[in-house]
Design an enzyme around this catalytic site. Sequence first.
Site, short mmCIF file in Angstrom:
data_model
loop_
_atom_site.label_atom_id
_atom_site.label_comp_id
_atom_site.label_asym_id
_atom_site.label_seq_id
_atom_site.Cartn_x
_atom_site.Cartn_y
_atom_site.Cartn_z
N THR A 24 -3.43 5.76 -22.38
CA THR A 24 -3.29 4.45 -21.74
C THR A 24 -1.84 4.05 -21.95
O THR A 24 -1.14 4.61 -22.79
CB THR A 24 -4.20 3.40 -22.40
OG1 THR A 24 -3.95 3.40 -23.80
CG2 THR A 24 -5.67 3.69 -22.15
N ASP A 33 -6.28 13.18 -25.72
CA ASP A 33 -6.25 11.79 -25.26
C ASP A 33 -5.59 10.98 -26.38
O ASP A 33 -6.22 10.66 -27.39
CB ASP A 33 -7.68 11.32 -25.01
CG ASP A 33 -7.76 9.83 -24.67
OD1 ASP A 33 -6.72 9.15 -24.73
OD2 ASP A 33 -8.87 9.36 -24.34
N TYR A 60 0.86 -1.20 0.00
CA TYR A 60 0.00 0.00 0.00
C TYR A 60 0.88 1.23 0.00
O TYR A 60 1.85 1.31 0.76
CB TYR A 60 -0.90 0.02 1.24
CG TYR A 60 -2.35 -0.14 0.87
CD1 TYR A 60 -2.99 0.84 0.11
CD2 TYR A 60 -3.09 -1.25 1.24
CE1 TYR A 60 -4.30 0.69 -0.28
CE2 TYR A 60 -4.41 -1.40 0.86
CZ TYR A 60 -5.01 -0.42 0.11
OH TYR A 60 -6.31 -0.56 -0.28
N ARG A 85 -1.37 -2.66 -18.57
CA ARG A 85 -2.68 -2.02 -18.66
C ARG A 85 -2.73 -0.88 -17.64
O ARG A 85 -2.52 -1.09 -16.45
CB ARG A 85 -3.72 -3.07 -18.31
CG ARG A 85 -5.12 -2.79 -18.72
CD ARG A 85 -5.86 -4.09 -18.88
NE ARG A 85 -5.49 -4.68 -20.16
CZ ARG A 85 -6.09 -4.38 -21.31
NH1 ARG A 85 -7.10 -3.56 -21.35
NH2 ARG A 85 -5.69 -4.94 -22.43
N GLU A 144 -0.54 4.78 -0.50
CA GLU A 144 -1.39 5.96 -0.78
C GLU A 144 -0.56 7.22 -0.67
O GLU A 144 0.26 7.37 0.24
CB GLU A 144 -2.55 6.00 0.22
CG GLU A 144 -3.65 5.04 -0.15
CD GLU A 144 -4.81 5.07 0.83
OE1 GLU A 144 -4.76 5.85 1.80
OE2 GLU A 144 -5.76 4.30 0.61
N LYS A 188 -1.65 0.24 -25.12
CA LYS A 188 -2.01 0.07 -26.54
C LYS A 188 -0.71 0.15 -27.35
O LYS A 188 0.09 -0.76 -27.25
CB LYS A 188 -3.03 1.13 -26.94
CG LYS A 188 -4.37 0.98 -26.19
CD LYS A 188 -5.40 1.92 -26.73
CE LYS A 188 -6.77 1.71 -26.13
NZ LYS A 188 -6.92 2.31 -24.80
C1 LIG Z 1 -8.94 7.13 -26.85
C2 LIG Z 1 -9.14 6.26 -25.65
N1 LIG Z 1 -9.14 6.83 -24.44
C3 LIG Z 1 -9.33 6.11 -23.32
C4 LIG Z 1 -9.53 4.76 -23.38
C5 LIG Z 1 -9.84 4.01 -22.12
O1 LIG Z 1 -8.86 3.19 -21.70
P1 LIG Z 1 -9.19 2.05 -20.61
O2 LIG Z 1 -9.82 0.94 -21.34
O3 LIG Z 1 -7.82 1.75 -20.05
O4 LIG Z 1 -10.09 2.66 -19.58
C6 LIG Z 1 -9.52 4.11 -24.62
C7 LIG Z 1 -9.71 2.65 -24.69
O5 LIG Z 1 -10.06 2.05 -25.61
C8 LIG Z 1 -9.32 4.89 -25.79
O6 LIG Z 1 -9.35 4.34 -27.00
#
Ligand SMILES: Cc1ncc(COP(=O)(O)O)c(C=O)c1O
Length: 416
Positions: free
Chosen positions: A223, A197, A52, A232, A54, A226
């Site tokens: 993320t 994002d 842990y 993950r 935090e 990918k």
């Molecule tokens: C553009 C985008 N943002 C966020 C996410 C979310 O990721 P997670 O599945 O780890 O929550 C994804 C997942 O497919 C994504 O394609």
Amino acid sequence: MSYFLEENDFEVFNYIQQELDRQNTHLEMIASENFTFPSVMEAMGSILTNKYAEGYPYKRYYGGCEFVDKIEELAINRAKKLFGCEFANVQPHSGSQANGAVYSALLKPYDKILGMDLSHGGHLTHGAKVSITGQMYQSFSYGVELDGWINYDKVEEIAKVVKPNILVCGFSAYSRVLDFKRLSEIAKNVGAILMADIAHVAGLVVAGEYPNPFPYADIVTTTTHKTLRGPRGGLILTNNEEYAKKIDKAVFPGMQGGPLMHVIAGKAVGFMENLKPTWKEYAKAVKLNAKTLAEVLMQRGYKVVSDGTDNHLVLLSLLDKEFSGKDADLALGNAGITVNKNAVPGEIRSPFVTSGVRIGSPALSARGFKEKEFVIVANKIADVLDDIKNTQKQVLIKSELKELAIKFPIYTKAIF
Ligand SMILES: Cc1ncc(COP(=O)(O)O)c(C=O)c1O
């Protein structure tokens, strides 16, 4: 007494072995999936899961954090180096958590988000009504034109009307380069924060194979699993100290409790891989392979949205076919090729059926497939779709592709 999985829980062990076989023998072409490094899995399967921690490095609510502090510090420093920015939060458990934390840091309930429509390639967390991001905030969307490209003049028009607090750019299914400079000008003109994002393209960004949203975006989320090929998880980056402080508070204690230190260690190890010169070769291959895939499919008479790709994914439009994305997904699955059905511009079918499939190159590129193999795979995809009702042909192609796949083994064991 044995502590090993095989002896203690054979059911789970057995299913993991079967999944290993599936991953080794099928062609994984879901654009958001990849094969992470054994070193990443080693860190994720380590004793760090017990700890842990935090809080943040050197400011924890628990004792015994002297080593996990160092690990999180490494992950933060490597992330900053990779993306060329000043602040990084490596604790979000996922991409969705990362996006949620940014909103909760910088918005009040019912503030406005403007993001790319889910059915046009955006993500649930960009304000889709089924997501909390579309319920807790007022959400609005922009999309792509029928030709599959974003029209920035239209985005600007919508932004001027909506006046969002946050303009979100980024996608789950768009195969072109985003104009981050133009998007930042649009955001600035309407007084919005620009959040990029880059979950899908982050691995290309760090290799210089896709534009870096910095210095244009105020905040970048991604993320790590990918195209980055790490564990993950999620990541938030910024150059703005005030935002960074708010984001840290929003992640912990705002949204999450104890950070997953084993995953953060996995992130650090993955980032180390991303920093190596070999990473650039991988990212180049991902792009070239996707381009090859698009070209062969177009030569075979298939419609690729936007007529090609600049990144790791190809969006195949089946609007001119009698079969749907769901049918194609199923037939390709029978032939050992895993893809996902996807809505396309001008969509006429429901989200459960769709008129397209999204096909990605990252996972096959990770197992060493080059242009030559992608030409073979693209032709097999076309062979399946040309004769979609022929299940015997699908079985035959599955065995041919299995032979190809096992020449490029990805893992020799399932548990690290
Ligand atoms: C553009 C985008 N943002 C966020 C996410 C979310 O990721 P997670 O599945 O780890 O929550 C994804 C997942 O497919 C994504 O394609």
